[in-house]
Design an enzyme around this catalytic site. Structure first.
Site, PDB file in Angstrom:
ATOM      1  N   ILE A 123       0.861  -1.184   0.000  1.00 43.71           N
ATOM      2  CA  ILE A 123       0.000   0.000   0.000  1.00 43.71           C
ATOM      3  C   ILE A 123       0.898   1.236   0.000  1.00 43.71           C
ATOM      4  CG2 ILE A 123      -0.288  -0.366   2.530  1.00 43.71           C
ATOM      5  CD1 ILE A 123      -2.883   1.476   0.569  1.00 43.71           C
ATOM      6  N   GLU A 245      -6.376  -1.078   9.298  1.00 36.99           N
ATOM      7  CA  GLU A 245      -4.927  -1.114   9.505  1.00 36.99           C
ATOM      8  C   GLU A 245      -4.595  -0.834  10.982  1.00 36.99           C
ATOM      9  OE1 GLU A 245      -2.818   1.274   6.686  1.00 36.99           O
ATOM     10  OE2 GLU A 245      -1.061   1.488   7.940  1.00 36.99           O
TER      11      GLU A 245
HETATM   12  C1  LIG Z   1       9.163   1.119   8.472  1.00 37.51           C
HETATM   13  C2  LIG Z   1       8.050   1.939   7.902  1.00 37.51           C
HETATM   14  C3  LIG Z   1       7.082   1.328   7.111  1.00 37.51           C
HETATM   15  C4  LIG Z   1       6.080   2.086   6.530  1.00 37.51           C
HETATM   16  N1  LIG Z   1       5.189   1.485   5.670  1.00 37.51           N
HETATM   17  C5  LIG Z   1       4.341   2.266   4.957  1.00 37.51           C
HETATM   18  C6  LIG Z   1       3.523   1.685   3.929  1.00 37.51           C
HETATM   19  O1  LIG Z   1       3.548   0.478   3.679  1.00 37.51           O
HETATM   20  N2  LIG Z   1       2.736   2.522   3.187  1.00 37.51           N
HETATM   21  C7  LIG Z   1       2.672   3.855   3.411  1.00 37.51           C
HETATM   22  O2  LIG Z   1       1.940   4.540   2.719  1.00 37.51           O
HETATM   23  N3  LIG Z   1       3.405   4.429   4.402  1.00 37.51           N
HETATM   24  C8  LIG Z   1       4.241   3.666   5.166  1.00 37.51           C
HETATM   25  N4  LIG Z   1       5.016   4.226   6.147  1.00 37.51           N
HETATM   26  C9  LIG Z   1       4.937   5.657   6.380  1.00 37.51           C
HETATM   27  C10 LIG Z   1       4.293   6.051   7.701  1.00 37.51           C
HETATM   28  O3  LIG Z   1       2.913   5.812   7.682  1.00 37.51           O
HETATM   29  C11 LIG Z   1       4.672   7.519   7.927  1.00 37.51           C
HETATM   30  O4  LIG Z   1       6.053   7.539   8.257  1.00 37.51           O
HETATM   31  C12 LIG Z   1       3.860   8.174   9.012  1.00 37.51           C
HETATM   32  O5  LIG Z   1       2.517   8.320   8.623  1.00 37.51           O
HETATM   33  C13 LIG Z   1       4.423   9.548   9.387  1.00 37.51           C
HETATM   34  O6  LIG Z   1       4.646  10.336   8.251  1.00 37.51           O
HETATM   35  P1  LIG Z   1       6.067  11.058   8.051  1.00 37.51           P
HETATM   36  O7  LIG Z   1       7.111  10.052   8.248  1.00 37.51           O
HETATM   37  O8  LIG Z   1       6.032  11.775   6.768  1.00 37.51           O
HETATM   38  O9  LIG Z   1       6.162  12.091   9.246  1.00 37.51           O
HETATM   39  P2  LIG Z   1       5.578  13.573   9.276  1.00 37.51           P
HETATM   40  O10 LIG Z   1       4.182  13.560   8.774  1.00 37.51           O
HETATM   41  O11 LIG Z   1       6.538  14.468   8.611  1.00 37.51           O
HETATM   42  O12 LIG Z   1       5.577  13.862  10.842  1.00 37.51           O
HETATM   43  C14 LIG Z   1       6.769  14.144  11.568  1.00 37.51           C
HETATM   44  C15 LIG Z   1       6.391  14.380  13.029  1.00 37.51           C
HETATM   45  O13 LIG Z   1       5.491  15.480  13.118  1.00 37.51           O
HETATM   46  C16 LIG Z   1       4.320  15.102  13.809  1.00 37.51           C
HETATM   47  N5  LIG Z   1       3.161  15.797  13.247  1.00 37.51           N
HETATM   48  C17 LIG Z   1       2.779  15.903  11.959  1.00 37.51           C
HETATM   49  N6  LIG Z   1       1.636  16.595  11.860  1.00 37.51           N
HETATM   50  C18 LIG Z   1       1.285  16.930  13.127  1.00 37.51           C
HETATM   51  C19 LIG Z   1       0.183  17.651  13.697  1.00 37.51           C
HETATM   52  N7  LIG Z   1      -0.802  18.136  12.932  1.00 37.51           N
HETATM   53  N8  LIG Z   1       0.145  17.806  15.037  1.00 37.51           N
HETATM   54  C20 LIG Z   1       1.130  17.302  15.822  1.00 37.51           C
HETATM   55  N9  LIG Z   1       2.192  16.610  15.346  1.00 37.51           N
HETATM   56  C21 LIG Z   1       2.255  16.414  14.016  1.00 37.51           C
HETATM   57  C22 LIG Z   1       4.198  13.592  13.570  1.00 37.51           C
HETATM   58  O14 LIG Z   1       3.392  12.998  14.568  1.00 37.51           O
HETATM   59  C23 LIG Z   1       5.654  13.183  13.662  1.00 37.51           C
HETATM   60  O15 LIG Z   1       6.013  13.056  15.017  1.00 37.51           O
HETATM   61  C24 LIG Z   1       6.001   3.477   6.780  1.00 37.51           C
HETATM   62  C25 LIG Z   1       6.948   4.077   7.613  1.00 37.51           C
HETATM   63  C26 LIG Z   1       7.978   3.335   8.154  1.00 37.51           C
HETATM   64  C27 LIG Z   1       8.999   4.032   8.993  1.00 37.51           C
END
Ligand SMILES: Cc1cc2nc3c(=O)[nH]c(=O)nc-3n(C[C@H](O)[C@H](O)[C@H](O)COP(=O)(O)OP(=O)(O)OC[C@H]3O[C@@H](n4cnc5c(N)ncnc54)[C@H](O)[C@@H]3O)c2cc1C
Length: 382
Positions: A123, A245
């Site tokens: 996904i 999920e």
């Molecule tokens: C090992 C691994 C597997 C994954 N597998 C998948 C997958 O199969 N498919 C997929 O689509 N994604 C996948 N992901 C992605 C995962 O869902 C995202 O990393 C996650 O949703 C966070 O997004 P980001 O990393 O861009 O962090 P960001 O969105 O940049 O956030 C960074 C920090 O800011 C905080 N933050 C952001 N917005 C706010 C707010 N409004 N208020 C307060 N705090 C906030 C977050 O909580 C976090 O602490 C995976 C990630 C990892 C590490």
């Protein structure tokens, strides 16, 4: 509280036997290789573990949701978060987009191979520019006659390096700020589609046997039939699968924490210090009692949310609470269980060390703890 009947116990015994025989002995090798061999999927398909809820006419098991809970509990008990996650993505995070919103022709074409484990699913929602703000995704699907043309990139995609089928979120129309959710839809992309590239496999802290990749889409032409659901309402469908999920993530966190607690109890019974086993020290006993209580609370919250989801009720609030509570709980369990193992808890040869690295993902992946709090606050009408 039990949500399981006799047939669930039989299914549990079958999954546990498979995990003990074919998963547990391979975990270290898979961690070192950074991937789970694709041969595991047809094997699981043959045993009826993939697509347990899907209709039998597509090769599924036609079972209930609690059979899914059993499957994920047993995969997570394996002591490999990577294995549990790879299975969860295939069965409950990616392929439901097809089962729940795909056309009959698309389901007939792809679901049997998904259930047999011949086609592995991923996904792809998160992008390099951000994951939390799903409505801000930039991957674009432009309509061109009876095709959509996809351009963009995805980041952190589980099963991304090895999958055959990718369920990809893309923006169909720009939309204004208030409507930005409406422009998002899901598309089914086959690995071999021209213009689609699987980029580098990412090096991670934990979940090391799970392959995580970058994806790129350059003028990827897809027949319009590969749009899942209705154009423009895809976001709400994505959110429905996110609920599932998060409920699966709760099952993983609880089952992994339970196994870690069992391992730690066995360890403190054996380990001698100051003239007796660690398990006789009151501070150790109380710490373990606290962890057992937290795990039990997480388990009951998770089961209650699954029951609501099974009844067909909207469980956004509960699923978010499950994801938040169990992810934080598993990390607390990890911290304390490593501590109770002393120096051995910091050694690669102990499963507790891998557990601590694996569960670190839980407060980040599939929606961060902060985003879960935002959703819950919204549900509280704040
Ligand atoms: C090992 C691994 C597997 C994954 N597998 C998948 C997958 O199969 N498919 C997929 O689509 N994604 C996948 N992901 C992605 C995962 O869902 C995202 O990393 C996650 O949703 C966070 O997004 P980001 O990393 O861009 O962090 P960001 O969105 O940049 O956030 C960074 C920090 O800011 C905080 N933050 C952001 N917005 C706010 C707010 N409004 N208020 C307060 N705090 C906030 C977050 O909580 C976090 O602490 C995976 C990630 C990892 C590490």
């Amino acid at each position: 509280m039990t949500i399981f009947a006799e047939h669930h116990h039989l299914f549990r015994a079958a999954v546990r036997a498979f995990v003990d025989r074919e998963v547990a002995p391979q975990i270290e090798a898979w961690e070192a290789a950074g991937r789970i061999p694709k041969s595991i999927w047809p094997r699981m398909g043959a045993l009826g573990f993939l697509g347990v809820e899907y209709d039998e006419k597509y090769g599924g098991g036609g079972a209930d949701l609690f059979t899914t809970v059993v499957l994920h509990e047993e995969c997570a008990r394996s002591r490999s978060g990577s294995f549990a996650m790879a299975v969860g993505v295939h069965t409950d995070m990616a392929s439901p987009h097809l089962y729940w919103t795909g056309s009959e022709a698309l389901k007939e074409k792809y679901l049997p191979a998904i259930c047999r484990g011949e086609k592995l699913c991923a996904i792809a929602v998160t992008e390099p520019g951000g994951g939390s703000d799903v409505a801000a995704i930039r991957t674009r699907a432009a309509r061109d006659g009876d095709h959509y043309v996809l351009n963009g990139s995805k980041m952190f995609i589980t099963n991304g390096a090895l999958a055959d089928l990718y369920f990809v979120a893309a923006r169909v129309e720009a939309g204004d700020a208030a409507q930005r959710h409406r422009g998002i839809s899901m598309f089914l992309v086959e690995r071999e589609t021209p213009g689609f590239t699987v980029g580098r496999t990412l090096d991670k802290t934990g979940m090391r046997a799970s392959d995580t990749a970058e994806l790129s889409f350059q003028d990827v032409r897809l027949p319009t039939s590969h749009l899942l659901g209705r154009e423009g309402v895809g976001f709400y469908e994505v959110m429905r699968v996110f609920q599932r999920e998060r409920l699966v993530a709760g099952v993983h966190a609880v089952a992994m924490a339970e196994r870690a607690l069992e391992d730690t109890i066995a360890y403190v019974r054996e380990r001698q210090a100051f003239g007796g086993p660690l398990s006789e020290k009151q501070v150790v006993r109380h710490k373990l009692a606290d962890l057992a209580t937290l795990i039990e609370a997480g388990k009951r919250l998770t089961y209650a949310a699954w029951q609501k989801h099974a009844a067909g009720d909207d469980a956004v609030r509960e699923a978010s609470m499950v994801k938040l509570f169990t992810a934080e709980m598993a990390n607390r369990v990890a911290y304390d269980c490593v501590q109770l193992h002393g120096g051995y808890g910091y050694m690669r040869e102990y499963a507790i060390e891998r557990f601590a690295r694996d569960v670190r993902l839980f407060t980040i992946g599939g929606g961060t703890s902060e985003i879960m709090k935002e959703i819950i606050a919204k549900e509280l009408r704040l």
